[in-house]
Design a protein around this motif. Structure first.
Motif, mmCIF file in Angstrom:
data_model
loop_
_atom_site.group_PDB
_atom_site.id
_atom_site.type_symbol
_atom_site.label_atom_id
_atom_site.label_comp_id
_atom_site.label_asym_id
_atom_site.label_seq_id
_atom_site.Cartn_x
_atom_site.Cartn_y
_atom_site.Cartn_z
ATOM 1 N N ASP A 139 0.859 -1.183 0.000
ATOM 2 C CA ASP A 139 0.000 0.000 0.000
ATOM 3 C C ASP A 139 0.892 1.230 0.000
ATOM 4 O O ASP A 139 1.146 1.830 1.038
ATOM 5 C CB ASP A 139 -0.919 -0.009 1.227
ATOM 6 C CG ASP A 139 -2.055 0.988 1.099
ATOM 7 O OD1 ASP A 139 -1.967 1.872 0.218
ATOM 8 O OD2 ASP A 139 -3.034 0.894 1.861
ATOM 9 N N PRO A 140 1.407 1.626 -1.177
ATOM 10 C CA PRO A 140 2.379 2.733 -1.240
ATOM 11 C C PRO A 140 1.907 4.036 -0.618
ATOM 12 O O PRO A 140 2.680 4.682 0.100
ATOM 13 C CB PRO A 140 2.635 2.879 -2.750
ATOM 14 C CG PRO A 140 2.333 1.532 -3.312
ATOM 15 C CD PRO A 140 1.209 0.990 -2.490
ATOM 16 N N PRO A 141 0.666 4.507 -0.857
ATOM 17 C CA PRO A 141 0.259 5.765 -0.209
ATOM 18 C C PRO A 141 0.326 5.705 1.309
ATOM 19 O O PRO A 141 0.799 6.647 1.964
ATOM 20 C CB PRO A 141 -1.186 5.965 -0.699
ATOM 21 C CG PRO A 141 -1.264 5.204 -1.967
ATOM 22 C CD PRO A 141 -0.393 4.019 -1.761
ATOM 23 N N PHE A 144 3.994 5.870 2.457
ATOM 24 C CA PHE A 144 4.554 7.221 2.514
ATOM 25 C C PHE A 144 3.939 8.017 3.664
ATOM 26 O O PHE A 144 4.643 8.792 4.332
ATOM 27 C CB PHE A 144 4.325 7.940 1.184
ATOM 28 C CG PHE A 144 5.163 7.410 0.060
ATOM 29 C CD1 PHE A 144 6.554 7.477 0.114
ATOM 30 C CD2 PHE A 144 4.575 6.827 -1.046
ATOM 31 C CE1 PHE A 144 7.334 6.991 -0.920
ATOM 32 C CE2 PHE A 144 5.348 6.333 -2.083
ATOM 33 C CZ PHE A 144 6.725 6.407 -2.026
ATOM 34 N N MET A 198 -4.331 10.684 -1.496
ATOM 35 C CA MET A 198 -2.961 10.165 -1.487
ATOM 36 C C MET A 198 -2.739 9.208 -2.649
ATOM 37 O O MET A 198 -1.672 9.223 -3.287
ATOM 38 C CB MET A 198 -2.700 9.454 -0.156
ATOM 39 C CG MET A 198 -2.576 10.385 1.036
ATOM 40 S SD MET A 198 -1.072 11.386 0.996
ATOM 41 C CE MET A 198 0.181 10.107 1.139
ATOM 42 N N ARG A 199 -3.740 8.364 -2.954
ATOM 43 C CA ARG A 199 -3.610 7.429 -4.071
ATOM 44 C C ARG A 199 -3.553 8.174 -5.407
ATOM 45 O O ARG A 199 -2.787 7.805 -6.295
ATOM 46 C CB ARG A 199 -4.760 6.432 -4.046
ATOM 47 C CG ARG A 199 -4.651 5.400 -2.933
ATOM 48 C CD ARG A 199 -5.715 4.315 -3.068
ATOM 49 N NE ARG A 199 -5.496 3.249 -2.125
ATOM 50 C CZ ARG A 199 -5.999 3.196 -0.911
ATOM 51 N NH1 ARG A 199 -6.783 4.183 -0.496
ATOM 52 N NH2 ARG A 199 -5.742 2.182 -0.103
ATOM 53 N N LEU A 201 -2.447 11.248 -5.828
ATOM 54 C CA LEU A 201 -1.144 11.898 -5.869
ATOM 55 C C LEU A 201 -0.051 10.901 -6.227
ATOM 56 O O LEU A 201 0.849 11.202 -7.016
ATOM 57 C CB LEU A 201 -0.849 12.568 -4.518
ATOM 58 C CG LEU A 201 0.504 13.269 -4.380
ATOM 59 C CD1 LEU A 201 0.616 14.409 -5.378
ATOM 60 C CD2 LEU A 201 0.700 13.782 -2.957
ATOM 61 N N TYR A 202 -0.129 9.696 -5.646
ATOM 62 C CA TYR A 202 0.882 8.692 -5.945
ATOM 63 C C TYR A 202 0.820 8.266 -7.410
ATOM 64 O O TYR A 202 1.859 8.064 -8.057
ATOM 65 C CB TYR A 202 0.704 7.476 -5.046
ATOM 66 C CG TYR A 202 1.717 6.396 -5.315
ATOM 67 C CD1 TYR A 202 3.010 6.476 -4.801
ATOM 68 C CD2 TYR A 202 1.394 5.295 -6.110
ATOM 69 C CE1 TYR A 202 3.947 5.498 -5.061
ATOM 70 C CE2 TYR A 202 2.327 4.314 -6.374
ATOM 71 C CZ TYR A 202 3.605 4.420 -5.847
ATOM 72 O OH TYR A 202 4.521 3.449 -6.113
ATOM 73 N N ARG A 203 -0.391 8.129 -7.974
ATOM 74 C CA ARG A 203 -0.508 7.752 -9.377
ATOM 75 C C ARG A 203 0.076 8.833 -10.286
ATOM 76 O O ARG A 203 0.697 8.533 -11.301
ATOM 77 C CB ARG A 203 -1.977 7.485 -9.729
ATOM 78 C CG ARG A 203 -2.465 6.110 -9.281
ATOM 79 C CD ARG A 203 -3.722 5.717 -10.025
ATOM 80 N NE ARG A 203 -4.837 6.594 -9.685
ATOM 81 C CZ ARG A 203 -5.677 6.368 -8.676
ATOM 82 N NH1 ARG A 203 -5.506 5.299 -7.914
ATOM 83 N NH2 ARG A 203 -6.672 7.191 -8.432
ATOM 84 N N LYS A 204 -0.125 10.118 -9.910
ATOM 85 C CA LYS A 204 0.448 11.193 -10.703
ATOM 86 C C LYS A 204 1.968 11.157 -10.646
ATOM 87 O O LYS A 204 2.651 11.314 -11.668
ATOM 88 C CB LYS A 204 -0.066 12.545 -10.200
ATOM 89 C CG LYS A 204 -1.531 12.802 -10.513
ATOM 90 C CD LYS A 204 -1.957 14.166 -10.000
ATOM 91 C CE LYS A 204 -3.426 14.429 -10.306
ATOM 92 N NZ LYS A 204 -3.873 15.761 -9.784
ATOM 93 N N VAL A 205 2.518 10.963 -9.424
ATOM 94 C CA VAL A 205 3.974 10.875 -9.288
ATOM 95 C C VAL A 205 4.515 9.682 -10.042
ATOM 96 O O VAL A 205 5.559 9.738 -10.704
ATOM 97 C CB VAL A 205 4.364 10.819 -7.796
ATOM 98 C CG1 VAL A 205 5.847 10.557 -7.628
ATOM 99 C CG2 VAL A 205 3.974 12.104 -7.089
ATOM 100 N N ASP A 206 3.773 8.576 -9.990
ATOM 101 C CA ASP A 206 4.218 7.356 -10.671
ATOM 102 C C ASP A 206 4.217 7.532 -12.184
ATOM 103 O O ASP A 206 5.151 7.120 -12.873
ATOM 104 C CB ASP A 206 3.316 6.192 -10.271
ATOM 105 C CG ASP A 206 3.731 4.906 -10.951
ATOM 106 O OD1 ASP A 206 4.841 4.420 -10.672
ATOM 107 O OD2 ASP A 206 2.943 4.393 -11.782
#
Length: 224
Positions: A139-141, A144, A198-199, A201-206
């Motif tokens: 669960d990456p978000p 972090f 958070m998910r 944001l993580y997808r955008k960063v990814d």
């Protein structure tokens, strides 16, 4: 690059209004804390005992941190005071026809210590298991978010001494669970919104950063 097992924005929009429990828990707060006397105290279902603990710990913190009592000195003075009070009470009861103080044979029940130790052991194992699970990247978000929270806690630890940190932790343990139980739906709704953000944001960063990092190709080994 799918990170969340095929989850998409459309699926997320469909689950927008679904109620998600904090940390995806399936049990009640009372059962998570063991469902026994310790849980009753933490959730103020035993208000006299909970209030006594809060007042006692607050008084201890005040004497050690504000008055700057030495711990050994404090224990000795407290013992001397209680012994003197019992001595005066016992002596005066013979002259004033008072009831003599009743000293129980067992002041603290052994089962209470076992229950407290078992509850602490279970909670510690659950937290450690959750941290190891997050470290595996499932669960990456949340990974972090947990890392940031631990960093903030480490910064707080450098500004506050250990005794104050223990006191803040105890007060938080005695207030946050019962407040969460009172406002459970609102907290779960806000936590769900935060996790969705958070998910995203993580997808955008990814997609914008991590997926564009060049990765070397693995060359096959040639044999003569």
């Amino acid at each position: 690059m799918p990170i969340f097992g095929g989850s998409s924005d459309s699926e997320e929009e469909r689950t927008m209004h679904q109620q998600t429990k904090l940390f995806n828990r399936q049990r009640s707060i009372h059962s998570i804390f063991g469902g026994g006397k310790v849980a009753d105290i933490l959730l103020w279902r035993e208000p006299k005992i909970a209030a006594t603990l809060v007042i006692g710990v607050s008084l201890l913190w005040f004497l050690l941190e504000v008055v700057e009592y030495n711990f050994i000195t404090l224990v000795c003075h407290a013992s001397m005071t209680f012994m003197l009070l019992f001595f005066i009470w016992s002596t005066a009861s013979d002259f004033l026809n008072w009831e003599r103080p009743i000293i129980p044979e067992v002041v603290l029940d052994e089962s209470s210590f076992k229950e407290l130790a078992t509850s602490f052991h279970d909670r510690f194992n659950q937290i450690l298991s959750k941290l190891l699970d997050l470290a595996c990247g499932r669960d990456p978000p949340l990974f972090f978010l947990t890392t940031i929270s631990l960093y903030i806690l480490s910064v707080i630890g450098t500004c506050i001494n250990f005794m104050n940190l223990l006191f803040i932790g105890f007060v938080s343990m005695q207030t946050l669970p019962v407040m969460y139980e009172m406002y459970e739906d609102d907290v779960d709704r806000m936590a769900s919104m935060l996790m969705r953000k958070m998910r995203k944001l993580y997808r955008k960063v990814d997609s914008n950063v991590l997926s564009k990092i060049p990765r070397g190709t693995v060359k096959s080994k040639k044999y003569a």
